[in-house]
Design a protein around this motif. Structure first.
Motif, PDB file in Angstrom:
ATOM      1  N   UNK A  67       0.836  -1.207   0.000  1.00  0.00           N
ATOM      2  CA  UNK A  67       0.000   0.000   0.000  1.00  0.00           C
ATOM      3  C   UNK A  67       0.873   1.262   0.000  1.00  0.00           C
ATOM      4  N   UNK A  68       1.890   1.230   0.885  1.00  0.00           N
ATOM      5  CA  UNK A  68       2.809   2.384   0.981  1.00  0.00           C
ATOM      6  C   UNK A  68       3.558   2.576  -0.345  1.00  0.00           C
ATOM      7  N   UNK A  69       3.946   1.456  -0.961  1.00  0.00           N
ATOM      8  CA  UNK A  69       4.685   1.510  -2.211  1.00  0.00           C
ATOM      9  C   UNK A  69       3.794   2.121  -3.287  1.00  0.00           C
ATOM     10  N   UNK A  70       2.554   1.708  -3.277  1.00  0.00           N
ATOM     11  CA  UNK A  70       1.652   2.235  -4.283  1.00  0.00           C
ATOM     12  C   UNK A  70       1.343   3.707  -4.034  1.00  0.00           C
ATOM     13  N   UNK A  71       1.282   4.081  -2.733  1.00  0.00           N
ATOM     14  CA  UNK A  71       1.046   5.503  -2.396  1.00  0.00           C
ATOM     15  C   UNK A  71       2.221   6.344  -2.879  1.00  0.00           C
ATOM     16  N   UNK A  72       3.456   5.826  -2.630  1.00  0.00           N
ATOM     17  CA  UNK A  72       4.667   6.535  -3.058  1.00  0.00           C
ATOM     18  C   UNK A  72       4.678   6.660  -4.559  1.00  0.00           C
ATOM     19  N   UNK A  73       4.275   5.545  -5.223  1.00  0.00           N
ATOM     20  CA  UNK A  73       4.253   5.569  -6.667  1.00  0.00           C
ATOM     21  C   UNK A  73       3.208   6.570  -7.152  1.00  0.00           C
ATOM     22  N   UNK A  74       2.149   6.686  -6.460  1.00  0.00           N
ATOM     23  CA  UNK A  74       1.091   7.625  -6.830  1.00  0.00           C
ATOM     24  C   UNK A  74       1.560   9.073  -6.650  1.00  0.00           C
ATOM     25  N   UNK A  75       2.367   9.289  -5.636  1.00  0.00           N
ATOM     26  CA  UNK A  75       2.887  10.630  -5.384  1.00  0.00           C
ATOM     27  C   UNK A  75       3.833  11.034  -6.502  1.00  0.00           C
ATOM     28  N   UNK A  76       4.692  10.081  -6.888  1.00  0.00           N
ATOM     29  CA  UNK A  76       5.643  10.372  -7.976  1.00  0.00           C
ATOM     30  C   UNK A  76       4.882  10.608  -9.265  1.00  0.00           C
ATOM     31  N   UNK A  77       3.840   9.840  -9.398  1.00  0.00           N
ATOM     32  CA  UNK A  77       3.050  10.036 -10.605  1.00  0.00           C
ATOM     33  C   UNK A  77       2.464  11.452 -10.641  1.00  0.00           C
ATOM     34  N   UNK A  78       2.042  11.919  -9.483  1.00  0.00           N
ATOM     35  CA  UNK A  78       1.464  13.270  -9.393  1.00  0.00           C
ATOM     36  C   UNK A  78       2.523  14.327  -9.705  1.00  0.00           C
ATOM     37  N   UNK A  79       3.744  14.113  -9.174  1.00  0.00           N
ATOM     38  CA  UNK A  79       4.847  15.077  -9.416  1.00  0.00           C
ATOM     39  C   UNK A  79       5.192  15.063 -10.890  1.00  0.00           C
ATOM     40  N   UNK A  80       5.281  13.831 -11.467  1.00  0.00           N
ATOM     41  CA  UNK A  80       5.630  13.716 -12.882  1.00  0.00           C
ATOM     42  C   UNK A  80       4.539  14.340 -13.727  1.00  0.00           C
ATOM     43  N   UNK A  81       3.285  14.150 -13.306  1.00  0.00           N
ATOM     44  CA  UNK A  81       2.193  14.759 -14.066  1.00  0.00           C
ATOM     45  C   UNK A  81       2.286  16.279 -14.019  1.00  0.00           C
ATOM     46  N   UNK A  82       2.634  16.835 -12.822  1.00  0.00           N
ATOM     47  CA  UNK A  82       2.704  18.293 -12.658  1.00  0.00           C
ATOM     48  C   UNK A  82       3.925  18.876 -13.366  1.00  0.00           C
ATOM     49  N   UNK A  83       5.085  18.224 -13.169  1.00  0.00           N
ATOM     50  CA  UNK A  83       6.340  18.789 -13.702  1.00  0.00           C
ATOM     51  C   UNK A  83       6.962  17.937 -14.795  1.00  0.00           C
ATOM     52  N   UNK A  84       6.289  16.936 -15.237  1.00  0.00           N
ATOM     53  CA  UNK A  84       6.857  16.000 -16.196  1.00  0.00           C
ATOM     54  C   UNK A  84       7.237  16.646 -17.511  1.00  0.00           C
ATOM     55  N   UNK A  85       6.570  17.677 -17.873  1.00  0.00           N
ATOM     56  CA  UNK A  85       6.858  18.299 -19.160  1.00  0.00           C
ATOM     57  C   UNK A  85       7.988  19.315 -19.080  1.00  0.00           C
ATOM     58  N   UNK A  86       8.558  19.533 -17.863  1.00  0.00           N
ATOM     59  CA  UNK A  86       9.671  20.491 -17.698  1.00  0.00           C
ATOM     60  C   UNK A  86      10.920  19.925 -18.325  1.00  0.00           C
ATOM     61  N   UNK A  87      11.616  20.817 -19.004  1.00  0.00           N
ATOM     62  CA  UNK A  87      12.892  20.405 -19.577  1.00  0.00           C
ATOM     63  C   UNK A  87      14.003  20.957 -18.705  1.00  0.00           C
ATOM     64  N   UNK A  88      15.224  20.524 -18.999  1.00  0.00           N
ATOM     65  CA  UNK A  88      16.388  21.025 -18.237  1.00  0.00           C
ATOM     66  C   UNK A  88      16.516  22.529 -18.445  1.00  0.00           C
ATOM     67  N   UNK A  89      16.263  22.996 -19.640  1.00  0.00           N
ATOM     68  CA  UNK A  89      16.368  24.426 -19.942  1.00  0.00           C
ATOM     69  C   UNK A  89      15.374  25.224 -19.111  1.00  0.00           C
ATOM     70  N   UNK A  90      14.181  24.682 -18.955  1.00  0.00           N
ATOM     71  CA  UNK A  90      13.167  25.366 -18.149  1.00  0.00           C
ATOM     72  C   UNK A  90      13.608  25.436 -16.698  1.00  0.00           C
ATOM     73  N   UNK A  91      14.177  24.367 -16.193  1.00  0.00           N
ATOM     74  CA  UNK A  91      14.648  24.345 -14.802  1.00  0.00           C
ATOM     75  C   UNK A  91      15.764  25.364 -14.621  1.00  0.00           C
ATOM     76  N   UNK A  92      16.682  25.447 -15.594  1.00  0.00           N
ATOM     77  CA  UNK A  92      17.793  26.418 -15.505  1.00  0.00           C
ATOM     78  C   UNK A  92      17.234  27.841 -15.519  1.00  0.00           C
TER      79      UNK A  92
END
Length: 199
Positions: A7-32
């Protein structure tokens, strides 16, 4: 227990999924760009902070000076009163000195007048002696004098006039002395004869 871990693993995976969904389209140039913008904002913030502090200090200093001026203005009536008192003391002291100075000047003028009278009398006496000697036909039978004797006499006569001498010096002595023959100093033979003729 296995369910909890999964359950915890899936929750963690869900959190990463949320972060990737929010910032997944960021490129290195955007971060810089984001990092550079954040750094620029930080520098602007620091400069603005320094400027605000500097302006505050200036305002504080100005307010302090204004307060000092206001404090000085409050003391003005006291200073004015002291100034009037000091001015009065100075005026009294100056008036005292003026009186002493006037007395000293008056005394000096009296001394000067007495000295002038004394000197005038001395010069008149010398003129009379010269008159009695050179004007006398017994003592000066040639009724002449040397150029040097004449120059000396007329200098004394001028000093006497400068001291406001008058009277017999002009009416009696001057005409007689003007009538004497003046022998130039280079006529040594005539000068010798003159000196031998006198008594």
């Amino acid at each position: 227990m296995i369910d909890t871990a999964q359950n915890n693993k899936q929750k963690g995976k869900g959190m990463w999924d949320a972060v990737i969904e929010a910032f997944g389209e960021l490129t290195v140039a955007t971060v810089i760009i984001f990092a550079v913008a954040a750094a620029a904002l930080w520098r602007i913030y620091r400069k603005a902070k320094k400027y605000v502090i500097k302006q505050y200090k200036k305002k504080e200093e100005r307010n302090k000076k204004i307060q000092e001026c206001l404090d000085q203005i409050k003391l003005y009536p006291k200073w004015r009163q002291q100034s009037v008192a000091i001015q009065k003391e100075f005026t009294e002291a100056i008036n005292g000195l003026k009186e002493v100075q006037e007395k000293n000047i008056e005394r000096l003028e009296e001394i000067e007048a007495a000295n002038r009278r004394r000197k005038r009398n001395e010069l008149r006496e010398r003129l009379l002696q010269s008159y009695h000697y050179y004007g006398s036909k017994d003592k000066n039978p040639m009724q002449a004098w040397s150029e040097m004797e004449a120059d000396s006499f007329w200098k004394v006569f001028k000093d006497y006039e400068d001291l406001d001498g008058d009277g017999y010096a002009h009416s009696e002595i001057q005409p007689t002395m003007n009538n004497l023959e003046k022998i130039p100093m280079h006529e040594t033979e005539k000068i010798r004869e003159l000196m031998q003729s006198r008594r």
